[in-house]
Scaffold this motif. Structure first.
Motif, PDB file in Angstrom:
ATOM      1  N   SER A  66      -7.709  -6.453  -9.068  1.00 60.68           N
ATOM      2  CA  SER A  66      -8.965  -5.806  -8.639  1.00 60.68           C
ATOM      3  C   SER A  66     -10.222  -6.397  -9.285  1.00 60.68           C
ATOM      4  O   SER A  66     -11.217  -6.628  -8.581  1.00 60.68           O
TER       5      SER A  66
ATOM      6  N   ASN B 256     -13.229 -10.461   0.588  1.00 59.86           N
ATOM      7  CA  ASN B 256     -12.343  -9.769  -0.364  1.00 59.86           C
ATOM      8  C   ASN B 256     -11.105 -10.585  -0.739  1.00 59.86           C
ATOM      9  O   ASN B 256     -10.121 -10.039  -1.220  1.00 59.86           O
TER      10      ASN B 256
ATOM     11  N   ASP C  72      -1.804  -3.141  -3.827  1.00 59.75           N
ATOM     12  CA  ASP C  72      -2.840  -2.738  -2.866  1.00 59.75           C
ATOM     13  C   ASP C  72      -3.161  -1.273  -3.199  1.00 59.75           C
ATOM     14  O   ASP C  72      -2.696  -0.751  -4.228  1.00 59.75           O
TER      15      ASP C  72
ATOM     16  N   ASP D  53     -18.020   8.789  -3.336  1.00 59.88           N
ATOM     17  CA  ASP D  53     -16.558   8.726  -3.405  1.00 59.88           C
ATOM     18  C   ASP D  53     -16.044  10.137  -3.152  1.00 59.88           C
ATOM     19  O   ASP D  53     -16.748  11.121  -3.427  1.00 59.88           O
ATOM     20  N   ILE D  54     -14.822  10.245  -2.622  1.00 58.51           N
ATOM     21  CA  ILE D  54     -14.249  11.586  -2.456  1.00 58.51           C
ATOM     22  C   ILE D  54     -13.732  12.105  -3.804  1.00 58.51           C
ATOM     23  O   ILE D  54     -13.439  13.283  -3.947  1.00 58.51           O
TER      24      ILE D  54
ATOM     25  N   ARG E 178       0.858  -1.194   0.000  1.00 58.35           N
ATOM     26  CA  ARG E 178       0.000   0.000   0.000  1.00 58.35           C
ATOM     27  C   ARG E 178       0.886   1.233   0.000  1.00 58.35           C
ATOM     28  O   ARG E 178       1.865   1.299   0.750  1.00 58.35           O
TER      29      ARG E 178
ATOM     30  N   GLY F  81     -13.783   2.818  -6.609  1.00 58.53           N
ATOM     31  CA  GLY F  81     -12.455   2.727  -7.212  1.00 58.53           C
ATOM     32  C   GLY F  81     -12.323   1.456  -8.036  1.00 58.53           C
ATOM     33  O   GLY F  81     -13.304   0.950  -8.597  1.00 58.53           O
ATOM     34  N   ASN F  82     -11.099   0.923  -8.072  1.00 58.04           N
ATOM     35  CA  ASN F  82     -10.797  -0.232  -8.931  1.00 58.04           C
ATOM     36  C   ASN F  82     -11.711  -1.417  -8.677  1.00 58.04           C
ATOM     37  O   ASN F  82     -12.266  -1.994  -9.595  1.00 58.04           O
ATOM     38  N   VAL F  83     -11.840  -1.825  -7.422  1.00 57.13           N
ATOM     39  CA  VAL F  83     -12.649  -3.010  -7.109  1.00 57.13           C
ATOM     40  C   VAL F  83     -14.130  -2.700  -7.292  1.00 57.13           C
ATOM     41  O   VAL F  83     -14.877  -3.424  -7.965  1.00 57.13           O
TER      42      VAL F  83
ATOM     43  N   SER G   4     -15.583  -4.652  -0.090  1.00 64.57           N
ATOM     44  CA  SER G   4     -14.201  -5.094  -0.321  1.00 64.57           C
ATOM     45  C   SER G   4     -13.171  -4.544   0.660  1.00 64.57           C
ATOM     46  O   SER G   4     -12.064  -5.071   0.735  1.00 64.57           O
ATOM     47  N   ALA G   5     -13.498  -3.476   1.389  1.00 63.89           N
ATOM     48  CA  ALA G   5     -12.452  -2.817   2.190  1.00 63.89           C
ATOM     49  C   ALA G   5     -11.846  -3.766   3.222  1.00 63.89           C
ATOM     50  O   ALA G   5     -12.535  -4.637   3.750  1.00 63.89           O
ATOM     51  N   ASN G   6     -10.553  -3.574   3.477  1.00 64.19           N
ATOM     52  CA  ASN G   6      -9.893  -4.322   4.552  1.00 64.19           C
ATOM     53  C   ASN G   6     -10.183  -3.649   5.886  1.00 64.19           C
ATOM     54  O   ASN G   6     -10.386  -2.432   5.945  1.00 64.19           O
TER      55      ASN G   6
ATOM     56  N   CYS H  48     -16.226  -0.047   0.339  1.00 64.27           N
ATOM     57  CA  CYS H  48     -15.180  -0.415  -0.631  1.00 64.27           C
ATOM     58  C   CYS H  48     -14.103   0.664  -0.725  1.00 64.27           C
ATOM     59  O   CYS H  48     -13.464   0.826  -1.768  1.00 64.27           O
ATOM     60  N   ALA H  49     -13.923   1.451   0.358  1.00 66.23           N
ATOM     61  CA  ALA H  49     -12.870   2.481   0.338  1.00 66.23           C
ATOM     62  C   ALA H  49     -11.785   2.048   1.320  1.00 66.23           C
ATOM     63  O   ALA H  49     -11.112   1.057   1.080  1.00 66.23           O
TER      64      ALA H  49
ATOM     65  N   GLY I   1     -17.038   4.365  -2.042  1.00 65.80           N
ATOM     66  CA  GLY I   1     -15.770   4.275  -2.770  1.00 65.80           C
ATOM     67  C   GLY I   1     -15.964   3.470  -4.037  1.00 65.80           C
ATOM     68  O   GLY I   1     -16.162   2.261  -3.970  1.00 65.80           O
TER      69      GLY I   1
ATOM     70  N   THR J 197     -10.993  -9.573  -7.470  1.00 69.53           N
ATOM     71  CA  THR J 197     -11.507  -9.266  -6.121  1.00 69.53           C
ATOM     72  C   THR J 197     -12.979  -8.885  -6.229  1.00 69.53           C
ATOM     73  O   THR J 197     -13.821  -9.327  -5.443  1.00 69.53           O
TER      74      THR J 197
END
Ligand SMILES: NC(=O)C1=CN([C@@H]2O[C@H](COP(=O)(O)OP(=O)(O)OC[C@H]3O[C@@H](n4cnc5c(N)ncnc54)[C@H](O)[C@@H]3O)[C@@H](O)[C@H]2O)C=CC1
Ligand SMILES: CC(C)CC(=O)C(=O)O
Length: 364
Positions: A147, A287, A115, A203-204, A44, A182-184, A259-261, A237-238, A180, A150
């Motif tokens: 991604s 995820n 990541d 999303d931001i 990351r 993003g990719n995923v 998906s977020a960790n 997912c962010a 979020g 995932t």
């Protein structure tokens, strides 16, 4: 933070600090547990408020990878890297090559991948210095960007969670609030849209939101408004820790699956949502599609085999929900039990000494 006290209390094996003045590299490799095999986990790149925050993130994410890889049935341990820096401004080829040399120095104890903040191109640079990197370009016979895979796993996991909550895994007509895109999450939204789900997104990054509005007719809301929207499923997912004291009272969803960790700010929040009757798909189970995909490279990548294994995320989650009901424990506890049982059974059966014993990397 007392680093050794922290490492001892959560059984971490190793923490490696990597510095290269010329390229500006400042990286922390955390290896949590290698009972099942070499530690695999992404890199990351992020701007952290302090070095302590970066160390804590690396440690927490590495432990998550031990559980993720164990629950996914992989013969791999858990590790993770954080590179301190802004992925938009601070990247240069020398930085990733210097990092690759540090990975090589660990001689296979740690294998990396993408990541948040890193890309296939970054992995290709790392690959110039080490073989212990996955998620590199398909030109090398590799799996590329994890991604989309995932995303497929998260989509299957959302269906398993819907089955548990609603007795039916169809997502047609269900409303999913996505935090979020993003990719995923963008690819995940494609699957959900295809199945007839209604999407509410935030999303931001305004462009990411507009892309989802244009492609899927999604409704857009502000970043702070996503928790309270009327929906069936909340898909974080962010970044992590979005299930917390402030957000739980706002949630209307009966399912949390994204998906977020590290979605739970603390385990206590897992207990609270369990008591409220919300079906929570533990983050590291739902995820795991990306790591399943990149891990397949260690056997010579076969996309069909990888996707078949990713589909088992549905069954793994169904098992987690069964354990949760059977033992009357929150789903995060059920998932931890599933992972810990696997690590324990392998650690107790690995008692004989073998010179050059067979392991995951033997086939490389
Ligand atoms: N890419 C992968 O294969 C895997 C990703 N994950 C996790 O899934 C999550 C998403 O990963 P990616 O899609 O790869 O990352 P990404 O960086 O492409 O997407 C994350 C999105 O979240 C947005 N975001 C950040 N903070 C936000 C906030 N406060 N409110 C709303 N939106 C916000 C970002 O602008 C970005 O568009 C991360 O937690 C990552 O660790 C987990 C397993 C594998
Ligand atoms: C592609 C994976 C290795 C990314 C990762 O570190 C994760 O699953 O969190």
């Amino acid at each position: 933070m007392e680093i050794f006290t922290y490492m001892e209390s959560y059984d971490y094996e190793q923490l490696v600090f990597c510095q290269d003045k010329n390229s500006g590299l400042k990286a922390i490799i955390a290896i949590h547990d290698t009972t099942l095999g070499p530690a695999l986990g992404g890199t990351r790149m992020w701007t952290y408020d302090s070095e302590a925050d970066a160390i804590e993130d690396a440690l927490r994410l590495a432990k998550g990878m031990t559980y993720k890889n164990a629950a996914a049935g992989l013969n791999l341990g858990g590790g993770k890297t954080v590179i301190i820096g802004d992925p938009k401004k601070d990247k240069n080829p020398e930085l990733f090559r210097a990092f690759g040399r540090y990975i090589q120095s660990l001689n296979g104890r740690y294998i990396t991948a993408e990541d948040v903040g890193t890309t296939v191109q970054d992995m290709d640079l790392i690959h110039m210095e080490t073989d212990f990197v996955t998620g590199i370009s398909p030109e090398f016979g590799s799996s590329g960007n994890p991604s989309p895979v995932t995303a497929y796993g998260v989509y299957k996991g959302i269906k398993a969670a819907a089955m548990e909550a609603y007795g039916n895994d169809s997502l047609e007509g269900k409303t999913v609030a996505v935090q979020g895109v993003g990719n995923v999450a963008y690819t995940m939204c494609e699957y959900l849209h295809e199945e007839g789900a209604k999407l509410i997104v935030t999303d931001i990054n305004k462009e990411a939101v507009q892309r989802a509005v244009d492609a899927f007719g999604a409704e857009a809301v502000g970043p702070d408004d996503i928790y309270a929207v009327d929906c069936d499923i909340y898909a974080p997912c962010a970044l992590g820790a979005t299930i917390n004291d402030d957000t739980i009272p706002q949630l209307k969803a009966k399912v949390i699956a994204g998906s977020a960790n590290n979605q739970l700010k603390s385990t206590e929040h897992g207990d609270i949502i369990h008591e409220k009757g919300i079906v929570y798909a533990p983050d590291y189970v739902i995820n795991s599609g990306g790591v399943i995909n990149v891990a397949d490279e260690l056997n010579g990548y076969n996309q069909h085999r990888a996707m078949k294994k990713v589909e088992t995320i549905y069954d793994s989650l169904t098992r987690v929900f069964e354990i949760s009901r059977r033992d009357n424990v929150p789903t995060y506890v059920a998932a931890d039990r599933m992972a810990e049982e696997r690590i324990k059974s392998v650690s107790t059966s690995r008692s004989q000494f073998l010179l050059n014993g067979h392991h995951t990397l033997s086939r490389r």
